[in-house]
Design an enzyme around this catalytic site. Structure first.
Site, PDB file in Angstrom:
ATOM      1  N   CYS A   1      11.992  -7.599  -7.707  1.00 49.03           N
ATOM      2  CA  CYS A   1      12.228  -8.594  -6.654  1.00 49.03           C
ATOM      3  C   CYS A   1      10.913  -9.002  -5.983  1.00 49.03           C
ATOM      4  CB  CYS A   1      13.199  -7.997  -5.637  1.00 49.03           C
ATOM      5  SG  CYS A   1      13.413  -8.969  -4.153  1.00 49.03           S
TER       6      CYS A   1
ATOM      7  N   CYS B   1      10.915  -8.840  -2.134  1.00 47.66           N
ATOM      8  CA  CYS B   1      10.873  -7.431  -1.702  1.00 47.66           C
ATOM      9  C   CYS B   1       9.429  -6.953  -1.613  1.00 47.66           C
ATOM     10  CB  CYS B   1      11.648  -6.546  -2.674  1.00 47.66           C
ATOM     11  SG  CYS B   1      13.408  -6.928  -2.779  1.00 47.66           S
TER      12      CYS B   1
END
Length: 188
Positions: free
Chosen positions: A113, A116
């Protein structure tokens, strides 16, 4: 005879006591040598200049040469005191998050991600900023999908704040530090 400088400790204050600059003083640990004179500086933990060697191969015709260059870098020794946000798994969830006496911030993330990875430094800063007031953890949703399912995590990154074992607030997406700080302050 030339001396190569491997490491120099830079004192935090810009003023070095004159006595410390006297050649041949044995009371200090770090030494700086240039030409004929040797200067001893007082030992201090601050910024440190470290030398690293970078080598590369150079091909000229059929003759291969190896070139070694010295490069200096400044390293902050305070990195050793950095607060690391640890991970939580299915087995440690109950004891670390739900049974915690203090409020807990949990970031749900995955290695693939991109957003993230953008929010990780912000979570690390918050962990340092609220040391002793708030505990911060990370849950890898690929390794612990049952925790993510239990709390209805459908998109990552998601940051949830727990207090007394209960979910109090959730922030979805890569948000600025100020947004997370506002959420945290409600529960301290």
């Amino acid at each position: 005879m030339a001396t190569i400088l491997e490491s120099v400790t830079i004192p935090r204050s810009s003023v070095i006591p004159r006595a410390a600059l006297a050649p041949g003083r044995a009371s200090s640990v770090s030494a700086l040598s240039s030409g004929r004179n040797s200067v001893r500086l007082p030992e201090n933990r601050g910024l440190k200049i470290q030398t690293r060697f970078v080598s590369r191969n150079s091909a000229r015709g059929s003759l291969r040469q190896s070139i070694v260059r010295r490069r200096g870098g400044i390293v902050c020794e305070a990195q050793e005191t950095a607060v690391e946000v640890s991970g939580v798994t299915d087995s440690t969830w109950q004891s670390l998050v739900l049974d915690s006496e203090s409020p807990v911030l949990v970031e749900f993330w995955a290695p693939w991600c991109g957003p993230c990875r953008m929010i990780h430094p912000i979570i690390d800063e918050l962990a340092k900023q609220y040391t002793g007031k708030l505990k911060c953890y990370k849950v890898n949703t690929d390794e612990s999908p049952s925790i993510a399912t239990r709390y209805g995590i459908r998109s990552i990154p998601t940051v949830i704040i727990f207090k007394n074992g209960e979910k109090k607030d959730a922030v979805i997406g890569a948000v600025p530090k100020s947004t997370l700080t506002t959420s945290i302050e409600k529960f301290l």
